[in-house]
Scaffold this active site. Structure first.
Site, PDB file in Angstrom:
ATOM      1  N   ARG A 248       5.772   5.185 -12.945  1.00 18.26           N
ATOM      2  CA  ARG A 248       4.406   4.974 -12.425  1.00 18.26           C
ATOM      3  C   ARG A 248       4.117   5.916 -11.261  1.00 18.26           C
ATOM      4  O   ARG A 248       2.951   6.225 -11.004  1.00 18.26           O
ATOM      5  CB  ARG A 248       4.245   3.531 -11.931  1.00 18.26           C
ATOM      6  CG  ARG A 248       4.244   2.521 -13.045  1.00 18.26           C
ATOM      7  CD  ARG A 248       3.924   1.157 -12.518  1.00 18.26           C
ATOM      8  NE  ARG A 248       2.607   1.167 -11.878  1.00 18.26           N
ATOM      9  CZ  ARG A 248       2.036   0.105 -11.347  1.00 18.26           C
ATOM     10  NH1 ARG A 248       2.660  -1.049 -11.381  1.00 18.26           N
ATOM     11  NH2 ARG A 248       0.857   0.192 -10.788  1.00 18.26           N
TER      12      ARG A 248
ATOM     13  N   CYS B 133       1.157  -9.629  -7.026  1.00 14.88           N
ATOM     14  CA  CYS B 133       2.114  -8.751  -7.683  1.00 14.88           C
ATOM     15  C   CYS B 133       3.455  -8.912  -7.001  1.00 14.88           C
ATOM     16  O   CYS B 133       3.602  -9.718  -6.080  1.00 14.88           O
ATOM     17  CB  CYS B 133       1.647  -7.299  -7.669  1.00 14.88           C
ATOM     18  SG  CYS B 133       1.809  -6.509  -6.101  1.00 14.88           S
TER      19      CYS B 133
ATOM     20  N   ASP C  63       5.609   2.000   2.109  1.00 11.81           N
ATOM     21  CA  ASP C  63       6.071   2.598   0.846  1.00 11.81           C
ATOM     22  C   ASP C  63       7.371   3.383   1.000  1.00 11.81           C
ATOM     23  O   ASP C  63       7.902   3.892   0.003  1.00 11.81           O
ATOM     24  CB  ASP C  63       4.979   3.509   0.259  1.00 11.81           C
ATOM     25  CG  ASP C  63       3.795   2.712  -0.266  1.00 11.81           C
ATOM     26  OD1 ASP C  63       3.911   1.482  -0.391  1.00 11.81           O
ATOM     27  OD2 ASP C  63       2.743   3.325  -0.547  1.00 11.81           O
TER      28      ASP C  63
ATOM     29  N   LYS D   6       0.010  10.428  -5.594  1.00  8.87           N
ATOM     30  CA  LYS D   6      -0.544   9.420  -6.519  1.00  8.87           C
ATOM     31  C   LYS D   6      -1.609   8.585  -5.825  1.00  8.87           C
ATOM     32  O   LYS D   6      -2.685   8.340  -6.374  1.00  8.87           O
ATOM     33  CB  LYS D   6       0.592   8.509  -7.019  1.00  8.87           C
ATOM     34  CG  LYS D   6       0.109   7.200  -7.637  1.00  8.87           C
ATOM     35  CD  LYS D   6       1.242   6.261  -7.995  1.00  8.87           C
ATOM     36  CE  LYS D   6       1.780   5.421  -6.880  1.00  8.87           C
ATOM     37  NZ  LYS D   6       1.148   4.108  -6.666  1.00  8.87           N
ATOM     38  N   ASN D   7      -1.311   8.122  -4.607  1.00  6.31           N
ATOM     39  CA  ASN D   7      -2.232   7.204  -3.936  1.00  6.31           C
ATOM     40  C   ASN D   7      -3.468   7.893  -3.370  1.00  6.31           C
ATOM     41  O   ASN D   7      -4.396   7.230  -2.904  1.00  6.31           O
ATOM     42  CB  ASN D   7      -1.500   6.414  -2.854  1.00  6.31           C
ATOM     43  CG  ASN D   7      -0.584   5.368  -3.470  1.00  6.31           C
ATOM     44  OD1 ASN D   7      -0.666   5.096  -4.667  1.00  6.31           O
ATOM     45  ND2 ASN D   7       0.299   4.804  -2.663  1.00  6.31           N
TER      46      ASN D   7
HETATM   47  C1  EPZ Z   1      -2.229   0.902  -0.763  1.00  5.91           C
HETATM   48  O1  EPZ Z   1      -2.367  -0.376  -1.351  1.00  5.91           O
HETATM   49  C2  EPZ Z   1      -1.211   1.661  -1.609  1.00  5.91           C
HETATM   50  N1  EPZ Z   1      -1.726   1.759  -2.981  1.00  5.91           N
HETATM   51  C3  EPZ Z   1       0.131   0.939  -1.567  1.00  5.91           C
HETATM   52  O2  EPZ Z   1       1.078   1.718  -2.284  1.00  5.91           O
HETATM   53  C4  EPZ Z   1       0.575   0.817  -0.109  1.00  5.91           C
HETATM   54  O3  EPZ Z   1       1.777   0.084  -0.049  1.00  5.91           O
HETATM   55  C5  EPZ Z   1      -0.508   0.126   0.730  1.00  5.91           C
HETATM   56  O4  EPZ Z   1      -1.769   0.841   0.580  1.00  5.91           O
HETATM   57  C6  EPZ Z   1      -0.181   0.076   2.220  1.00  5.91           C
HETATM   58  O5  EPZ Z   1       0.029   1.366   2.713  1.00  5.91           O
HETATM   59  C7  EPZ Z   1      -2.603   2.704  -3.293  1.00  5.91           C
HETATM   60  O6  EPZ Z   1      -3.033   3.494  -2.454  1.00  5.91           O
HETATM   61  C8  EPZ Z   1      -3.038   2.779  -4.701  1.00  5.91           C
HETATM   62  P1  EPZ Z   1      -3.857  -2.454   1.684  1.00  5.91           P
HETATM   63  P2  EPZ Z   1      -3.585  -1.329  -0.923  1.00  5.91           P
HETATM   64  O7  EPZ Z   1      -5.196  -2.913   1.267  1.00  5.91           O
HETATM   65  O8  EPZ Z   1      -4.779  -0.506  -0.683  1.00  5.91           O
HETATM   66  C9  EPZ Z   1      -3.735  -7.123   2.818  1.00  5.91           C
HETATM   67  C10 EPZ Z   1       2.857   2.116  -3.830  1.00  5.91           C
HETATM   68  O9  EPZ Z   1       4.077   1.739  -3.908  1.00  5.91           O
HETATM   69  N2  EPZ Z   1      -5.100  -7.196   2.300  1.00  5.91           N
HETATM   70  O10 EPZ Z   1      -3.770  -1.464   2.800  1.00  5.91           O
HETATM   71  O11 EPZ Z   1      -3.659  -2.414  -1.928  1.00  5.91           O
HETATM   72  C11 EPZ Z   1      -2.718  -6.812   1.723  1.00  5.91           C
HETATM   73  O12 EPZ Z   1      -2.346  -7.973   1.015  1.00  5.91           O
HETATM   74  C12 EPZ Z   1       1.758   1.138  -3.442  1.00  5.91           C
HETATM   75  O13 EPZ Z   1       2.495   3.279  -4.091  1.00  5.91           O
HETATM   76  C13 EPZ Z   1      -5.803  -8.364   2.388  1.00  5.91           C
HETATM   77  O14 EPZ Z   1      -5.308  -9.384   2.914  1.00  5.91           O
HETATM   78  O15 EPZ Z   1      -3.018  -1.907   0.441  1.00  5.91           O
HETATM   79  C14 EPZ Z   1      -1.604  -6.201   2.524  1.00  5.91           C
HETATM   80  O16 EPZ Z   1      -0.818  -7.214   3.097  1.00  5.91           O
HETATM   81  C15 EPZ Z   1       2.228  -0.271  -3.319  1.00  5.91           C
HETATM   82  N3  EPZ Z   1      -7.074  -8.430   1.897  1.00  5.91           N
HETATM   83  C16 EPZ Z   1      -2.336  -5.452   3.635  1.00  5.91           C
HETATM   84  O17 EPZ Z   1      -3.637  -6.032   3.705  1.00  5.91           O
HETATM   85  C17 EPZ Z   1      -7.665  -7.338   1.321  1.00  5.91           C
HETATM   86  O18 EPZ Z   1      -8.820  -7.445   0.887  1.00  5.91           O
HETATM   87  C18 EPZ Z   1      -2.491  -3.948   3.387  1.00  5.91           C
HETATM   88  O19 EPZ Z   1      -2.996  -3.738   2.086  1.00  5.91           O
HETATM   89  C19 EPZ Z   1      -6.945  -6.134   1.250  1.00  5.91           C
HETATM   90  C20 EPZ Z   1      -5.669  -6.075   1.736  1.00  5.91           C
END
Ligand code: EPZ
Length: 423
Positions: A400, A118, A308, A22-23
């Site tokens: 989802r 979220c 995840d 999915k991701n």
């Molecule tokens: C991706 O989310 C995945 N989603 C998530 O999977 C996964 O948990 C996550 O990566 C970490 O591996 C998809 O790929 C669609 P990040 P993403 O940007 O890209 C912080 C699932 O269950 N951050 O790597 O949103 C953020 O808050 C989902 O399938 C900032 O501070 O994750 C987090 O603490 C849930 N500022 C950390 O970085 C930003 O601009 C990592 O987030 C971006 C992120």
């Protein structure tokens, strides 16, 4: 709202097919916006988020054809003319923000609703925005929307992400594909889904180098062309069903699964006493003798243990011999499954970003619910091993990201069914 009802205690035996990730699929679908020629994606998972992304792309004017039997989507963004991703779609699926980079790169403007927080944390997109600004984008936040525009093409830039971000790396890689000159993304995410996107972009005619490392070099090109790409297997679905086999003391062949992209998870499972081997083009996971041992772990960006998989692993550790310390380093609020697991008899204490899980001899079924995808599935896993009946509410979270979960588990002997309507 549907419920899932499980009577636990049956060891799982059989085969479970692993679908496309999915991701990986979500950013790949967004990448179709970069070109006016069609992108064909195979091995598409049949999960709700994919349809949500399809709806968003259609809203932007792309032609989106799903072929459920062939597990394929063909996206033709040749006629795309809309550049607003509305709140109503973005609030349901945060990954919608992945259209920001492609829209800005191809049309020079984008208006994307801010995703907001979220269940698992605040999840800002500041790193996406500041990196796009380095490429020349002018960005304003107004009325809950990101308003971005650029005069002429985006400019190649040297971007060092202050912390690893999967979505940020993907958005910037897509934006850089059509930029003027070279973009370097340092401290980039290396998740297999990021790598899959890079390979697909190159198949479309982009020039991405350093794939699989933390430094991506993207030489911008003027336009991208038609391409076909097959999506990588879902390593989180793989890990989830591996734990289903382990927690029930079963023996399951995960067909189409990869060991190579799942080393952290399978390494921890092996240390916990689970047998893992490559077999018939997939991965066999079995637990035949004795209890699972408690193992400590911390979630980290790839190649570390994935956030995840944290909730699912905690369900397994709740039945282990000894204690396990599980530390969540990616999201600040990803322990919502803890109170529900405790209601099923688990002994878990949370201290800040760490949870101490003291293994118990048995869990018992209970009505439970969770507020995100992976927390929900951890309750399914606990229920498979628990004595008695568990009713899991808010099944839409599971839908989802897990395709036909009750069918896949039932085919291996689980006593699981879906009931429509809430109790
Ligand atoms: C991706 O989310 C995945 N989603 C998530 O999977 C996964 O948990 C996550 O990566 C970490 O591996 C998809 O790929 C669609 P990040 P993403 O940007 O890209 C912080 C699932 O269950 N951050 O790597 O949103 C953020 O808050 C989902 O399938 C900032 O501070 O994750 C987090 O603490 C849930 N500022 C950390 O970085 C930003 O601009 C990592 O987030 C971006 C992120």
């Amino acid at each position: 709202m549907d419920r899932i009802i499980i009577t636990g205690g049956t060891p799982l035996h059989g085969e479970i097919p692993i679908g496309g990730a999915k991701n990986a699929a979500l950013p790949l679908m967004a990448a179709a916006l970069l070109s006016d020629k069609p992108l064909v994606l195979d091995n598409l998972p049949g999960v709700a988020d994919i349809h949500a992304m399809g709806n968003l792309l259609a809203e932007l004017g792309a032609k989106v054809d799903f072929d459920a039997v062939a597990r394929r989507v063909t996206i033709d963004a040749g006629a795309a003319d809309e550049t607003t991703a509305p709140y109503d779609i973005v609030r349901k699926m945060r990954a919608s923000v992945l259209v920001l980079g492609p829209l800005l790169a191809r049309f020079g403007k984008a208006r994307v609703s801010l995703p907001g927080g979220c269940a698992i944390g605040t999840r800002p997109v500041d790193l996406h925005l500041s990196a796009l600004e380095k490429m020349g984008a002018v960005i304003e936040l107004e009325g809950g929307y990101i308003n971005a525009h650029v005069d002429g093409p985006l400019k190649g830039a040297h971007i060092i992400f202050p912390s690893v971000t999967v979505g940020g790396t993907e958005n910037l890689m897509m934006a850089a594909a059509l930029a003027d000159g070279e973009t370097v993304l340092a401290n980039a995410a290396r998740e297999p889904e990021v790598t899959d996107l890079a390979h697909c972009l190159n198949a479309m005619g982009a020039d991405v180098a350093g794939i699989g490392t933390d430094t991506l070099r993207i030489q911008g090109v003027r336009m991208l062309s038609a391409a076909a790409h097959s999506i990588v297997p879902d390593r989180i679905e793989t890990g989830t069903y591996a734990i289903a086999a382990a927690i029930t003391g079963g023996d399951v062949l995960l067909t189409g699964a990869q060991l190579a992209t799942n080393e952290a998870v399978f390494g921890v499972l092996s240390r916990a006493g689970v047998e893992v081997s490559e077999d018939q083009g997939g991965v066999r996971v079995a637990r035949k003798n004795g209890r699972i041992r408690g193992v400590d772990l911390m979630t980290e960006p790839y190649p570390g243990f994935p956030t995840d998989m944290q909730a699912q692993f905690m369900a397994l550790m709740s039945l282990a011999e000894g204690a396990s310390m599980i530390t969540e380093s990616i999201f600040e609020n990803r322990f919502m499954h803890v109170p529900e697991l405790v209601r099923m008899g688990a002994d878990i204490n949370v201290h800040g970003a760490s949870a101490i899980v003291r293994g118990v001899h048995g869990l018992s079924g209970a009505p439970v619910m969770a507020t995100d995808l992976r927390a929900s599935v951890s309750l399914v896993l606990a229920a498979l091993a628990a004595k008695g009946e568990t009713e899991i509410n808010r099944v839409y979270h599971l839908d989802r990201g897990y395709e036909r979960i009750e069918e896949k588990l039932a085919a291996c002997g689980a006593n699981i069914r879906r009931a429509s309507g809430s109790a």
